[in-house]
Design a protein around this motif. Sequence first.
Motif, PDB file in Angstrom:
ATOM      1  N   ASN A 179       0.788  -1.521  -0.101  1.00  0.00           N
ATOM      2  CA  ASN A 179       0.050   0.011  -0.036  1.00  0.00           C
ATOM      3  C   ASN A 179       0.873   1.270  -0.185  1.00  0.00           C
ATOM      4  O   ASN A 179       0.340   2.417  -0.505  1.00  0.00           O
ATOM      5  N   ALA A 180       1.869   1.280   0.519  1.00  0.00           N
ATOM      6  CA  ALA A 180       2.750   2.336   0.556  1.00  0.00           C
ATOM      7  C   ALA A 180       4.144   2.272   0.614  1.00  0.00           C
ATOM      8  O   ALA A 180       4.694   0.959   0.752  1.00  0.00           O
ATOM      9  N   LEU A 181       5.167   3.000   0.132  1.00  0.00           N
ATOM     10  CA  LEU A 181       6.470   2.954   0.374  1.00  0.00           C
ATOM     11  C   LEU A 181       7.108   3.232   1.575  1.00  0.00           C
ATOM     12  O   LEU A 181       6.616   3.929   2.359  1.00  0.00           O
ATOM     13  N   LYS A 182       8.206   2.740   2.096  1.00  0.00           N
ATOM     14  CA  LYS A 182       9.175   3.006   3.099  1.00  0.00           C
ATOM     15  C   LYS A 182      10.496   3.630   2.597  1.00  0.00           C
ATOM     16  O   LYS A 182      10.869   3.460   1.538  1.00  0.00           O
ATOM     17  N   THR A 183      10.862   4.229   3.580  1.00  0.00           N
ATOM     18  CA  THR A 183      12.199   5.157   3.326  1.00  0.00           C
ATOM     19  C   THR A 183      13.184   4.132   2.626  1.00  0.00           C
ATOM     20  O   THR A 183      13.862   4.496   1.772  1.00  0.00           O
ATOM     21  N   ALA A 184      13.392   2.942   2.999  1.00  0.00           N
ATOM     22  CA  ALA A 184      14.296   1.963   2.663  1.00  0.00           C
ATOM     23  C   ALA A 184      14.072   1.633   0.975  1.00  0.00           C
ATOM     24  O   ALA A 184      15.015   1.255   0.380  1.00  0.00           O
ATOM     25  N   HIS A 185      12.803   1.696   0.547  1.00  0.00           N
ATOM     26  CA  HIS A 185      12.373   1.369  -0.756  1.00  0.00           C
ATOM     27  C   HIS A 185      13.121   2.497  -1.689  1.00  0.00           C
ATOM     28  O   HIS A 185      12.996   2.348  -3.046  1.00  0.00           O
ATOM     29  N   LEU A 211       6.270   9.721  -3.633  1.00  0.00           N
ATOM     30  CA  LEU A 211       7.201   9.495  -4.684  1.00  0.00           C
ATOM     31  C   LEU A 211       7.165  10.480  -5.659  1.00  0.00           C
ATOM     32  O   LEU A 211       6.002  11.049  -6.216  1.00  0.00           O
ATOM     33  N   ASN A 212       8.111  11.099  -6.560  1.00  0.00           N
ATOM     34  CA  ASN A 212       8.179  12.208  -7.225  1.00  0.00           C
ATOM     35  C   ASN A 212       7.720  11.716  -8.614  1.00  0.00           C
ATOM     36  O   ASN A 212       8.728  11.085  -9.363  1.00  0.00           O
ATOM     37  N   ARG A 265       9.129  15.252  -1.520  1.00  0.00           N
ATOM     38  CA  ARG A 265       8.845  14.301  -2.663  1.00  0.00           C
ATOM     39  C   ARG A 265      10.414  13.675  -2.818  1.00  0.00           C
ATOM     40  O   ARG A 265      11.148  14.081  -2.957  1.00  0.00           O
ATOM     41  N   VAL A 266      10.175  12.233  -3.004  1.00  0.00           N
ATOM     42  CA  VAL A 266      11.350  11.495  -3.431  1.00  0.00           C
ATOM     43  C   VAL A 266      11.584  11.137  -5.069  1.00  0.00           C
ATOM     44  O   VAL A 266      10.522  10.445  -5.354  1.00  0.00           O
ATOM     45  N   ASN A 267      12.843  11.625  -5.564  1.00  0.00           N
ATOM     46  CA  ASN A 267      12.837  11.038  -7.013  1.00  0.00           C
ATOM     47  C   ASN A 267      13.754   9.939  -7.222  1.00  0.00           C
ATOM     48  O   ASN A 267      14.823  10.238  -6.696  1.00  0.00           O
ATOM     49  N   ILE A 318      13.265  16.260  -2.790  1.00  0.00           N
ATOM     50  CA  ILE A 318      12.718  17.763  -2.788  1.00  0.00           C
ATOM     51  C   ILE A 318      11.874  18.063  -1.734  1.00  0.00           C
ATOM     52  O   ILE A 318      10.983  17.407  -1.484  1.00  0.00           O
ATOM     53  N   ALA A 319      12.245  19.055  -0.667  1.00  0.00           N
ATOM     54  CA  ALA A 319      11.628  19.322   0.492  1.00  0.00           C
ATOM     55  C   ALA A 319      11.045  20.733   0.556  1.00  0.00           C
ATOM     56  O   ALA A 319      11.660  21.602   0.037  1.00  0.00           O
ATOM     57  N   SER A 320       9.822  20.856   1.055  1.00  0.00           N
ATOM     58  CA  SER A 320       9.212  22.164   1.449  1.00  0.00           C
ATOM     59  C   SER A 320       9.482  22.505   2.628  1.00  0.00           C
ATOM     60  O   SER A 320       9.302  21.710   3.332  1.00  0.00           O
ATOM     61  N   PRO A 321       9.420  23.854   2.765  1.00  0.00           N
ATOM     62  CA  PRO A 321       9.483  24.325   4.450  1.00  0.00           C
ATOM     63  C   PRO A 321       8.414  23.786   5.314  1.00  0.00           C
ATOM     64  O   PRO A 321       8.685  23.916   6.560  1.00  0.00           O
TER      65      PRO A 321
END
Length: 511
Positions: A184-190, A223-224, A422-424, A414-417
Amino acid sequence: MRIISVNQMNEADRRTSEFGLSGASLMDAAGRACAEMVHNTWPDGRVIVLCGQGNNGGDGFVAYRYLEQLGRQVSLFLIGDVGDLSGDAEGAAELVLDDIQAASVLLDKSENDSFELSEGDVVVDAMLGAGNSRPLEGEFLQLVQLINATKAHVLSIDVPTGVRGDTGALSSEAICADITVTFNALKTAHVIESAASLCGAISVVDVGISEETLAYVGDEIFLNRPDVWADKLPWPTRSTHKHQRGSLGVVAGEAGKTGAARLAARAGLRVGAGLVTLLGHASAIPEMAASSLAVMTKDYADIDELYLLSASQSGLVFGPAAGVTEGTRFKVASLLQTGVPIVLDADALTVFKDDPSFLFGLLHEKCVLTPHEGEFESLFPGLLAEVGNKINATRTAANIAGCVVVLKGADSVIASPDGAARVNVHGSPFLATAGSGDVLAGMIGSWMAQGVSAYDSASASVWIHGEASLSGGAGLISEDLMDYFPRILTRIYEEIRPSNVLWERKIEFST
Ligand SMILES: NC(=O)C1=CN([C@@H]2O[C@H](COP(=O)(O)OP(=O)(O)OC[C@H]3O[C@@H](n4cnc5c(N)ncnc54)[C@H](O)[C@@H]3O)[C@@H](O)[C@H]2O)[C@@H](O)CC1
Ligand SMILES: Nc1ncnc2c1ncn2[C@@H]1O[C@H](COP(=O)(O)OP(=O)(O)O)[C@@H](O)[C@H]1O
Ligand SMILES: [K+]
C-alpha cells in the motif's frame, strides 16, 4: 504513492483492523500477493520460504500455502521455535504446521545436500520485515550470507532482511533481492540508497489499507512522479506571446567559465521560459554571445546594474561556476533582495560554508537551493548524520532555510519548508557527469519564471531531468539532456491537456 514510516504503517495496520479488514486478512492478502509474484515471475524451479518469528514470517507462511496450491515444489523453514510465534503469524503458521522445518537444516553441512541452493531456485525472504531494528546475528546473519552467496532468485517480503525500513540503513549484511513486494505505501528503505538498490524491482501491492487511512497516519511525503505536479505546469495557448511565458536571467561566471551558465540558460529556454538572458561582465559577453542563438546576453558593470537587470526578470539562476569569492556573496545578497524567484546552486551555496545562517537570513519563500551532498554538508553540517534519514534531513534543512531544498543524488529529495517532501528515484547513473546539475538549475528557474511554485518547479524538473537521462542512456553528457525535453514535454502535455485545447488548428471543408 505515499512514503511512510514504520510506526505510521503499524498505526495504519491497527486502524484498518479496527475499522475494516482484520490483521489476518491483511496478512492473507500480503502472502498471497507474494506467492503470485513468485509464480508469475519464475514459473519454474524449487521455492524455499524462510520465515522469521514476526509478522513478516507470518506473510511467509501464507505465501507458502498459496505456492503449494499453485502446484509449486516448495519447502518451508522457520528461524526459531514454533512455540514462540504469536498473533496473526501464529494463526498463519497453524495452517501449515506439519510442513515447517527448522532453518538450521539449511545451515548444517551434513544435512543440507538436498537443500543446497542453486541457480533456478527461488528464495522467499520472510525473515525480518519493517519491524527489525537490531543488527543481524546468529542464524539470521548466517542465512543472509548463505543466500547472498548463491545465484538463487530472491523475493523479499516488505524489505530485504537486514535493511531498516525507516532509514534505509543496513546491518553488516543484508539480503540483495531481485524483487521486493511491499504493501500500500513505500517506506524510506525502498527509495533511499543504498538500501533501495538492495530491494531490486519494487512492487507495491494493495492489501486493503485505504488511502484515507494512509493520509490520516502519514506525512505529506510522496514518490516524485508526474501525477503529483503535471497539472501545475503552464502551457501556451493559441494566442500566447513570448512575454507572457516568463523571462529567466542566468547570472554567469567570469570570462572563460561561462559554460555552466550557458547550459542552465539553454535548459531554461527548452522548458519554456519565453525569454532567457545570460547576465555577465562585458569581458564574458563575446564567448556567451558566440554560442547562444536564442539566448540573449546583457552585460553589467557593477552590482547595482546587476540588481536592476535581475529585478526585471521573473526568474533567476545563480551559482554554477560563479566562483567561491566575496563577489559571489555580494551577488547572492543583491539577487535575493530583488525578491524574484531564484535557484541558488553550486558556488552560490558553498560560498556560505562558514556562516550559513547569514544566507538563511536572506532567503525567501521563492528560493530553491539545489545542493549535492557535499554542498548540503557545507550549509547544514552534521545534519544528515544526526537525522540518519535523507528524507527527514532534507525536510529539516528546508525548514531551517525557509525555502525549498533539493538534495540531489540517485535518490533526490525535494523538500518544502512546510514539511512536505517528494523523493525522486527516476533517473540514470549517467547523470553523474559534469554540468548535469547546471541543466537542472536552469530548468527549475525556468518553471519558476513561468509562475510555477518553487516546490512544483523543483519536482517537475528533477523528474524530467531523470527521464531525459534514461532516454539518453549510456554515454550521456549534459549537453544532450536538453535534446530529449521536447519529446518528454509533449508527452506530458498530451496526457493532461483538456480535450478542447488544441495546438493544431483543424479547419475542415465539407462539400
Ligand atoms: N500493514 C502492515 O503493516 C502489514 C504488515 N505485514 C507484515 O508485517 C511485518 C511487520 O511485522 P513485525 O512488526 O512483526 O516485524 P518483523 O516481522 O520484522 O519481526 C520483528 C520480530 O523479529 C525480532 N527481531 C527484530 N530484529 C531482530 C534481529 N536482528 N534478529 C533477530 N530477531 C529480531 C523482534 O523481536 C520481533 O519479534 C511487515 O514487514 C510485513 O511483512 C503484512 O502482514 C501485511 C500488512
Ligand atoms: N548515480 C546517479 N543517479 C541518478 N542521478 C544522479 C546520479 N549522480 C548524479 N545524479 C544527478 O545528476 C545531477 C548532478 O548535479 P551536480 O552534482 O550539481 O553536478 P554538476 O555540478 O557537475 O552539474 C543531479 O541532478 C543529481 O541528482
Ligand atoms: K523480508
